[in-house]
Design a protein around this motif. Structure first.
Motif, PDB file in Angstrom:
ATOM      1  N   LEU A 158       0.860  -1.184   0.000  1.00 10.59           N
ATOM      2  CA  LEU A 158       0.000   0.000   0.000  1.00 10.59           C
ATOM      3  C   LEU A 158       0.891   1.227   0.000  1.00 10.59           C
ATOM      4  O   LEU A 158       1.749   1.379   0.877  1.00 10.59           O
ATOM      5  N   VAL A 159       0.696   2.105  -0.974  1.00  8.56           N
ATOM      6  CA  VAL A 159       1.505   3.327  -1.090  1.00  8.56           C
ATOM      7  C   VAL A 159       0.634   4.536  -0.792  1.00  8.56           C
ATOM      8  O   VAL A 159      -0.383   4.751  -1.465  1.00  8.56           O
ATOM      9  N   GLY A 160       1.024   5.317   0.204  1.00 12.15           N
ATOM     10  CA  GLY A 160       0.337   6.554   0.505  1.00 12.15           C
ATOM     11  C   GLY A 160       0.947   7.703  -0.278  1.00 12.15           C
ATOM     12  O   GLY A 160       2.059   8.141   0.002  1.00 12.15           O
ATOM     13  N   ALA A 161       0.216   8.156  -1.295  1.00  9.23           N
ATOM     14  CA  ALA A 161       0.594   9.347  -2.056  1.00  9.23           C
ATOM     15  C   ALA A 161      -0.547  10.351  -1.929  1.00  9.23           C
ATOM     16  O   ALA A 161      -0.928  11.017  -2.884  1.00  9.23           O
ATOM     17  N   ASP A 162      -1.097  10.412  -0.711  1.00  9.78           N
ATOM     18  CA  ASP A 162      -2.343  11.136  -0.472  1.00  9.78           C
ATOM     19  C   ASP A 162      -2.144  12.449   0.276  1.00  9.78           C
ATOM     20  O   ASP A 162      -2.990  12.864   1.071  1.00  9.78           O
ATOM     21  N   GLY A 163      -1.028  13.140   0.013  1.00 10.34           N
ATOM     22  CA  GLY A 163      -0.864  14.508   0.472  1.00 10.34           C
ATOM     23  C   GLY A 163      -0.318  14.649   1.872  1.00 10.34           C
ATOM     24  O   GLY A 163      -0.118  13.680   2.600  1.00 10.34           O
ATOM     25  N   SER A 164      -0.094  15.899   2.258  1.00  8.75           N
ATOM     26  CA  SER A 164       0.578  16.189   3.525  1.00  8.75           C
ATOM     27  C   SER A 164      -0.236  15.762   4.741  1.00  8.75           C
ATOM     28  O   SER A 164       0.328  15.492   5.801  1.00  8.75           O
ATOM     29  N   SER A 165      -1.550  15.699   4.617  1.00  8.71           N
ATOM     30  CA  SER A 165      -2.382  15.248   5.737  1.00  8.71           C
ATOM     31  C   SER A 165      -2.692  13.758   5.636  1.00  8.71           C
ATOM     32  O   SER A 165      -3.651  13.275   6.240  1.00  8.71           O
ATOM     33  N   SER A 166      -1.877  13.036   4.921  1.00  8.39           N
ATOM     34  CA  SER A 166      -2.047  11.635   4.545  1.00  8.39           C
ATOM     35  C   SER A 166      -2.739  10.744   5.579  1.00  8.39           C
ATOM     36  O   SER A 166      -2.164  10.404   6.620  1.00  8.39           O
ATOM     37  N   PRO A 167      -3.988  10.313   5.315  1.00  6.68           N
ATOM     38  CA  PRO A 167      -4.620   9.320   6.186  1.00  6.68           C
ATOM     39  C   PRO A 167      -3.858   7.992   6.196  1.00  6.68           C
ATOM     40  O   PRO A 167      -3.841   7.288   7.208  1.00  6.68           O
ATOM     41  N   ALA A 274       4.052  -3.214   5.172  1.00 12.64           N
ATOM     42  CA  ALA A 274       3.553  -3.217   3.798  1.00 12.64           C
ATOM     43  C   ALA A 274       3.136  -1.833   3.321  1.00 12.64           C
ATOM     44  O   ALA A 274       2.643  -1.678   2.207  1.00 12.64           O
ATOM     45  N   VAL A 275       3.351  -0.798   4.150  1.00  4.91           N
ATOM     46  CA  VAL A 275       2.938   0.570   3.814  1.00  4.91           C
ATOM     47  C   VAL A 275       4.164   1.410   3.459  1.00  4.91           C
ATOM     48  O   VAL A 275       5.164   1.414   4.189  1.00  4.91           O
ATOM     49  N   LEU A 276       4.063   2.125   2.348  1.00  7.02           N
ATOM     50  CA  LEU A 276       5.127   3.028   1.910  1.00  7.02           C
ATOM     51  C   LEU A 276       4.544   4.407   1.657  1.00  7.02           C
ATOM     52  O   LEU A 276       3.366   4.541   1.323  1.00  7.02           O
ATOM     53  N   LEU A 277       5.376   5.430   1.813  1.00  8.03           N
ATOM     54  CA  LEU A 277       4.948   6.815   1.612  1.00  8.03           C
ATOM     55  C   LEU A 277       5.750   7.466   0.497  1.00  8.03           C
ATOM     56  O   LEU A 277       6.940   7.175   0.328  1.00  8.03           O
TER      57      LEU A 277
END
Length: 496
Positions: A158-167, A274-277
């Motif tokens: 799962l890759v978080g590319a969801d911005g500075s307030s990233s949930p 399994a989480v990457l940012l």
């Protein structure tokens, strides 16, 4: 409802990652709660290294058609531009085929990346919001809400590319340490701008705070970035009055105006299980220098090849290399931008006096002398993000720092075209073409170019080039196979 990689966020970073995963044959889903691509311009500067990545992806012509070149930086003090300017395009011309700085707003980057993704058979699931994530053996389970319907999607990563307030970052429990600056920044896309030089990045300073203007498509159309005086209500009317009084800059209508607070933060980790940012979910900073969107695009580029290698059979621990390589880049960038920002806005009497006395005198001298100094190549390399170095050992040179190992392959004028194949390859900058039979089986392409000892590309060694265009190792021909095997064992999937 299973895939290899789930991407949260379809901004430039998420779309770049999806495009490269599509190119590398990695199954993925990219989700975004928005109904479609961003309409506002938002981030805007595109540096040379990002354009090299667009070239490697096969879409440089579409991007280049939309670019607005920023050929020079025009410094100034209050309402007066200084004598002379810094020639960005000329200084960067020897370092990259796309030297200098260019303007292509975020909305256009997203549109072009989305078109490229769809043309290659991919898609974005807009209107789908990730509301939950849980790691399970072998991957991650993600709750996805679409309207009134909720379903579960499973993936290996799962890759978080969801911005500075990233949930995604918050649900993973990854800290985001740093600071928030007191002053209110504001940004506007302004038309009929008067008081700035066209086709230039205008940098004006004053005793109190700076103004930055980026050229945009069309005459007298600029992105303006400013800081409001303390205790001033953050409105467009206040910004107009301050710019007119302090810098002699006025504009007619605006397409977009937004006040905001500047954050300087870097995630404590870029990977947890399994989480990457990537992108703003991993690092945020001041817009000084136009570096933010570019850093996210390069996060995505690096991460795509690492994920593809792991999915191809390399050990999962290889993903730790993503954090090892990209997090120091973000830390250095945030630290550098913070120092520049602090100098420009420090409200102390000493800082105000220093700016008043130093800038009007120093700016013309810097503009005149910088192009003549050897240091200029280094500085412009940092600005256009072509001097990034990753921590790779150099067995051939022992403890001495190698001029090319760990860096993006120096451009010689004709050696970057071969990187479009996006694979492991060996380069010789001498008389002999490396023999494929002597090399590890992951290497199927060899190329020979003229030596460039001034760039560290000497004739006595062969150079192992990663699929992302970085130099992984250098070795004399007699030792190359042994050294290259060790590197490939650590960084690549097994050969077929």
């Amino acid at each position: 409802m299973h895939t290899e990689v789930i991407i949260c966020g379809a901004g430039p970073t998420g779309l770049m990652l999806a495009n490269w995963l599509q190119r590398l044959g990695v199954a993925h889903r990219i989700l975004d709660p928005k109904p479609g691509p961003t309409k506002q311009s938002r981030a805007l500067a595109v540096q040379a290294r990002s354009l090299e990545i667009y070239d490697q992806l096969g879409m440089i012509d579409q991007v280049r058609d939309r670019l607005v070149p920023a050929r020079v930086v025009q410094p100034g003090w209050r309402d007066r531009p200084t004598r002379g300017s810094i020639p960005l395009a000329r200084l960067g011309a020897e370092l990259s085929p796309y030297g200098g700085m260019h303007v292509l707003e975020q909305s256009e980057n997203e549109r072009l990346l989305l078109e490229q993704l769809r043309a290659s058979g991919g898609k974005v699931d807009y209107g789908q919001e990730v509301i939950d994530q849980r790691e399970r053996p072998g991957g991650v389970h993600v709750g996805v809400r679409t309207g009134d319907r909720t379903e579960t999607l499973t993936g290996r990563w799962l890759v978080g590319a969801d911005g500075s307030s990233s949930p995604t970052r918050e649900r993973a429990g990854i800290a985001f340490p740093g600071s928030t600056h007191e002053q209110h920044f504001w940004v506007a896309d302004a038309f009929e701008v008067r008081g700035l030089r066209e086709n230039a990045v205008n940098l004006r300073l004053s005793e109190e705070h700076p103004l930055i203007g980026f050229p945009m498509t069309g005459s007298r159309h600029h992105r303006l970035v400013g800081v409001l005086p303390r205790q001033t209500e953050p409105t467009e009317e206040a910004a107009r009055a301050d710019l007119a009084q302090r810098f002699g800059v006025r504009w007619g209508r605006s397409e977009w105006f937004s006040p905001y607070r500047v954050h300087s933060r870097v995630a404590e980790h870029f990977r947890r299980g399994a989480v990457l940012l990537a992108g703003d979910a991993a690092h945020v900073h001041s817009p000084v220098g136009g570096q933010g969107m570019n850093t996210g695009l390069q996060d995505a580029h690096n991460l795509a090849f690492t994920l593809a290698a792991v999915i191809g059979g390399a050990p999962d621990s290889l993903l730790d290399l993503y954090e090892t390589e990209r997090r120091p880049v973000a830390r250095r960038l945030v630290s550098t931008v913070d120092r520049i920002y602090a100098f420009a806005v420090d409200p102390s009497a000493l800082a105000r006096t220093t700016r008043r006395l130093l800038v009007p005198v120093a700016a013309p001298v810097v503009a005149t002398m910088l192009p003549r100094l050897p240091l200029s190549r280094r500085l412009i390399g940092y600005v256009q993000q072509t001097r990034i170095r990753y921590p790779m050992p150099s067995p051939d040179r022992g403890r001495r720092s190698d001029p090319v190992v760990g860096r993006r392959l120096p451009w010689t004028g004709d050696n970057h075209q071969v990187l479009r194949s996006a694979d492991w390859q060996v380069h010789s900058y001498g008389a002999a073409l490396p023999a494929v039979a002597e090399l590890p089986p992951q290497i199927r392409r060899v190329h020979r170019f003229e030596p460039r000892r001034d760039l560290g590309l000497d004739a006595e060694r062969w150079f192992l080039i990663r699929p992302d265009g970085f130099v992984a190792a250098a070795a004399r021909p007699a030792e190359a196979r042994t050294i290259f095997v060790d590197v490939l064992r650590a960084q690549a999937a097994p050969a077929d």
